[in-house]
Design a protein around this motif. Structure first.
Motif, PDB file in Angstrom:
ATOM      1  N   ARG A 127      -1.095   8.754   7.414  1.00 21.07           N
ATOM      2  CA  ARG A 127      -0.826   8.553   5.677  1.00 21.07           C
ATOM      3  C   ARG A 127      -2.038   8.339   4.951  1.00 21.07           C
ATOM      4  O   ARG A 127      -1.688   8.184   3.773  1.00 21.07           O
ATOM      5  N   MET A 128      -2.852   7.973   5.004  1.00 21.65           N
ATOM      6  CA  MET A 128      -4.462   7.008   4.508  1.00 21.65           C
ATOM      7  C   MET A 128      -4.979   8.838   3.932  1.00 21.65           C
ATOM      8  O   MET A 128      -6.145   7.850   3.351  1.00 21.65           O
ATOM      9  N   ASN A 166     -11.736  20.527   5.196  1.00 26.09           N
ATOM     10  CA  ASN A 166     -10.701  22.062   4.590  1.00 26.09           C
ATOM     11  C   ASN A 166     -11.598  22.441   5.520  1.00 26.09           C
ATOM     12  O   ASN A 166      -9.771  23.162   5.752  1.00 26.09           O
ATOM     13  N   ALA A 210      -6.826   1.611  -1.046  1.00 23.96           N
ATOM     14  CA  ALA A 210      -5.742   1.776  -0.337  1.00 23.96           C
ATOM     15  C   ALA A 210      -5.984   1.212   1.043  1.00 23.96           C
ATOM     16  O   ALA A 210      -5.281   0.856   2.139  1.00 23.96           O
ATOM     17  N   GLY A 269      -7.221  10.538   3.061  1.00 24.71           N
ATOM     18  CA  GLY A 269      -7.278  11.678   1.971  1.00 24.71           C
ATOM     19  C   GLY A 269      -6.936  10.626   0.687  1.00 24.71           C
ATOM     20  O   GLY A 269      -7.285  10.993  -0.637  1.00 24.71           O
ATOM     21  N   ARG A 270      -6.248   9.364   0.826  1.00 19.73           N
ATOM     22  CA  ARG A 270      -5.824   8.057  -0.169  1.00 19.73           C
ATOM     23  C   ARG A 270      -7.262   7.654  -0.393  1.00 19.73           C
ATOM     24  O   ARG A 270      -8.187   7.456   0.457  1.00 19.73           O
ATOM     25  N   ASP A 271      -7.185   7.421  -1.941  1.00 21.99           N
ATOM     26  CA  ASP A 271      -8.747   6.649  -2.097  1.00 21.99           C
ATOM     27  C   ASP A 271      -9.277   4.947  -1.205  1.00 21.99           C
ATOM     28  O   ASP A 271      -8.279   4.577  -0.243  1.00 21.99           O
ATOM     29  N   HIS A 272     -10.450   4.436  -1.135  1.00 22.86           N
ATOM     30  CA  HIS A 272     -10.876   3.691  -0.109  1.00 22.86           C
ATOM     31  C   HIS A 272     -10.291   2.558  -0.530  1.00 22.86           C
ATOM     32  O   HIS A 272     -10.192   1.776   0.455  1.00 22.86           O
ATOM     33  N   LEU A 332     -10.442   5.081  -8.528  1.00 23.59           N
ATOM     34  CA  LEU A 332     -10.155   4.426  -7.751  1.00 23.59           C
ATOM     35  C   LEU A 332      -8.387   4.255  -8.900  1.00 23.59           C
ATOM     36  O   LEU A 332      -7.362   3.567  -8.210  1.00 23.59           O
ATOM     37  N   MET A 375     -11.782  14.887  -0.665  1.00 26.22           N
ATOM     38  CA  MET A 375     -12.068  13.012  -0.303  1.00 26.22           C
ATOM     39  C   MET A 375     -13.953  12.873  -1.980  1.00 26.22           C
ATOM     40  O   MET A 375     -13.841  12.538  -2.384  1.00 26.22           O
ATOM     41  N   GLY A 388     -12.861  10.589   7.756  1.00 21.06           N
ATOM     42  CA  GLY A 388     -12.349   9.460   5.961  1.00 21.06           C
ATOM     43  C   GLY A 388     -11.764   8.723   5.585  1.00 21.06           C
ATOM     44  O   GLY A 388     -11.821   7.612   4.919  1.00 21.06           O
ATOM     45  N   VAL A 389     -11.479   7.224   6.736  1.00 16.87           N
ATOM     46  CA  VAL A 389     -11.157   6.320   6.672  1.00 16.87           C
ATOM     47  C   VAL A 389     -11.692   4.644   7.206  1.00 16.87           C
ATOM     48  O   VAL A 389     -12.186   4.596   8.095  1.00 16.87           O
ATOM     49  N   VAL A 407       0.678  -0.838   0.000  1.00 12.48           N
ATOM     50  CA  VAL A 407       0.326   0.378   0.081  1.00 12.48           C
ATOM     51  C   VAL A 407       0.944   1.206   0.482  1.00 12.48           C
ATOM     52  O   VAL A 407      -0.015   2.582  -0.523  1.00 12.48           O
TER      53      VAL A 407
END
Lengths: 366, 289
Positions: free
Chosen positions: B87-88, B179, B95, B90-93, A363, A355, B35-36, A300
């Protein structure tokens, strides 16, 4: 067809195919069976990628379709003979399609995190259905004593008890499903599906029936997962609720990401890589799952583009074993672009938080 | 089926729902604010139960077990946030799904190495170990009543913190618009860290509190994860009120389902979820995205 598919890649693919066809004629039986298993996992990963990679929908219930088809073979297999493949396979796939239609209709009403949770929950519903009720032998599972028969006018065409024939049949099915998915992805249907993944609002305003497209992709991919599950049940002669569990769904997701989601054949490579890795870890360490978990975490963070990213790092200009659109294939740059572009939507000019934009963009650049 | 039996089942359902709320509220807060998506939430529920059993078996004190396991989980949550989860954001779901799946494998195997895979039981403290006689043949364990009370107090505390304190205001603002909150100079990263650790601690606490009335076993986290997901889907992401509503619905549906429709009881909660999805795809308390 795909113009980016250059000559050397074609050659390499042909070579790999010839090697795969030749494998059962020189490799020991153990490896033939192992390769059959890996190819079936590859087929499952391939099916999942139609939804995850090209549809932008992270589904966590594909193992349920895989296992459901296996159980359907189990139910149709008599105690003393094999079920006829001509009848049992279509029945299994139709049941899977019907269940996928219901689950898909309900889950596709949701987006993002919701979709992940809802598919996971429905997948587990099927798991508990077979685990808690006596229909499929409960938690003990079901034995399939005889492999399905492929016969015409009483004449056996392919003897699945022979592991070489079984391997070749699985290989043929895998090649056909890969071809089918490649055709789909490059068809107007596939383009619309990817358009909806990249920007749902835009696809909707252009008049694409996004819900119906996604539902069709979901059902089709469930049926391919079912095909893999049917053969898998035939290979091992046994089905158990664990086949439907979400740990398998998540593992297949790892295969997809490992192999690269933007390509069609990537997931198959990912399946071979992960299954091979598991086999090595199992023989070397008692607590191999700990290492598997750490490897997934490392994937990841260090290699979000999968193995393709690795080949690109080593050989910047090389063509990996992928056939997808190359313009979408640069996860690192795409990530930057997403970060820069995510604040405003080009269609509406509206500023939106990253988001939601990440959700709408799908994705593609994991 | 007489009134007393129904009352006992009602109590069981509410108690089950309250525990579910404890676990699911942690999950929904982490979803809503960071948001994780955290699939490892159930693993911490399991870990909490094992930690409580482990400490209790050494010290013999349930209170010490609670305190110790809670602190360990909280610190573990802080660490995980710092190393991975941060680090997760804002990354996509996808990941996030993979990361938390990797974490599950690591936590499961670490539990295997540290505590083994045996099934254990935890004895509640002496003064809670009795039963209240309801009728000549029916009695109700005191521990279950105490559990209800503790869960209600904790739920009240969670609501108080979210609705009435400055921290809660920041949490609500963060759930509304991440934000903007950050742009206003709120130390959001610190808030994130404590929300994540708090969520983990709530999951672990759920596991500890349930340990005396059920058993401690390796697969307990998986079932709880799915149930909490259903609760969050019912209630709406980020809504603690929704989580409370969803948890009570699931608790009662499951308990009464087992009494009245034992054949299909395991499917009932999913039917409930399907119904809510048809009616309100964003959950009972959820906002349209």
């Amino acid at each position: 067809m795909n113009r980016s598919l250059t000559q050397p890649t074609n050659l390499a693919l042909g070579l790999v195919l010839i090697l795969l066809i030749a494998l059962p004629f020189f490799a020991p039986n153990y490896y033939v069976q192992f390769a059959s298993k890996a190819m079936l996992m590859g087929m499952l990963a391939l099916s999942l990628n139609l939804v995850v990679g090209f549809g932008g929908l992270v589904s966590l219930c594909h193992a349920a379709f895989f296992g459901l088809a296996g159980y359907m073979l189990g139910f149709q297999s008599p105690e003393s003979a094999g079920a006829s493949l001509w009848l049992s396979l279509p029945v299994a796939l139709l049941v899977v399609a019907a269940v996928a239609a219901v689950i898909g209709t309900l889950s596709l009403r949701t987006r993002g995190i919701y979709f992940i949770m809802v598919t996971l929950a429905f997948g587990e519903m099927l798991f508990y259905f077979f685990h808690d009720t006596k229909i499929g032998g409960g938690s003990d599972g079901l034995y399939i004593y005889f492999k399905p028969e492929i016969a015409l006018f009483g004449q056996t065409l392919i003897d699945l008890d022979n592991s070489r024939s079984f391997y070749l049949l699985v290989l043929a099915s895998l090649v056909m499903t890969a071809g089918l998915i490649r055709g789909l992805v490059n068809s107007p249907f596939g383009h619309a599906l990817q358009a909806a993944r990249d920007n749902e609002r835009r696809a909707l305003s252009l008049g694409f029936p996004v819900f119906r497209l996604r539902l069709m992709a979901f059902i089709l991919s469930a049926m391919i997962a079912g095909l893999a599950g049917y053969f898998s049940a035939a290979q091992f002669g046994f089905v158990a609720p664990q086949m439907l569990g979400w740990h398998l769904s998540a593992t297949v997701l790892v295969m997809v990401v490992l192999g690269g989601m933007s390509s069609i054949l990537g997931p198959i490579v990912g399946a071979f890589a992960l299954i091979g890795l598991e086999e090595v870890l199992k023989s070397a360490f008692e607590h191999w799952k700990l290492i598997k978990g750490l490897i997934i975490i490392a994937l990841v963070f260090a290699l979000p583009g999968g193995l393709q990213q690795l080949t690109r790092l080593v050989l910047p200009k090389s063509e990996g074993p992928h056939t997808g659109k190359d313009s979408d294939n640069q996860p690192v740059e795409a990530d930057h672009a997403a970060n820069l572009g995510s604040l405003s939507d080009p269609m509406t000019g509206l500023i939106q938080p990253p988001m939601t934009s990440a959700n709408a963009k799908g994705l593609q650049h994991v | 089926m007489d009134a007393i039996t129904i009352a006992v089942q009602l109590l069981n359902g509410v108690q089950y729902g309250l525990v579910l709320f404890l676990v699911a509220s942690g999950l929904t807060l982490v979803f809503g604010i960071l948001g994780v998506i955290n699939l490892a939430h159930g693993a911490f529920y399991m870990l909490g139960a094992y930690l409580a059993w482990w400490i209790a078996s050494y010290t013999g004190s349930f209170a010490l077990a609670l305190l110790g396991a809670l602190s360990i989980s909280f610190v573990l949550g802080l660490l995980l946030e710092e190393v991975f989860v941060k680090r997760m954001i804002g990354r996509d779901h996808l990941a996030q799904v993979l990361l938390s799946f990797g974490l599950i494998l690591v936590i499961d195997e670490a539990r295997q190495i540290l505590f083994g895979k045996d099934v254990h039981s935890v004895t509640p403290p002496e003064w809670l170990n009795g039963s209240i006689q309801l009728t000549a043949i029916l009695s109700y364990p005191v521990y279950r009543l105490a559990l209800c009370l503790v869960c209600i107090l904790l739920a009240a505390l969670i609501f108080y913190v979210i609705q009435r304190t400055r921290l809660g205001m920041i949490i609500r603002a963060g759930a509304e618009n991440r934000n903007m909150t950050r742009a206003l100079g709120i130390p959001f990263d610190t808030v994130n860290r404590f929300v994540f650790a708090g969520g983990i601690a709530l999951a672990a606490l759920g596991g500890m509190l349930v340990a005396p009335i059920s058993t401690v076993f390796p697969g307990m986290g998986d079932g709880m994860l799915i149930l909490s997901f259903v609760v969050v889907v019912l209630g709406g992401i980020g809504s603690v009120t929704g989580a409370a509503l969803g948890a009570l619905m699931i608790g009662l549906t499951d308990t009464f389902g087992k009494v009245f429709f034992p054949q299909v009881s395991s499917i009932l909660i999913y039917v409930l979820m399907a119904g809510v999805l048809l009616w309100r795809p964003n959950g009972l308390m959820g906002k349209a995205p």
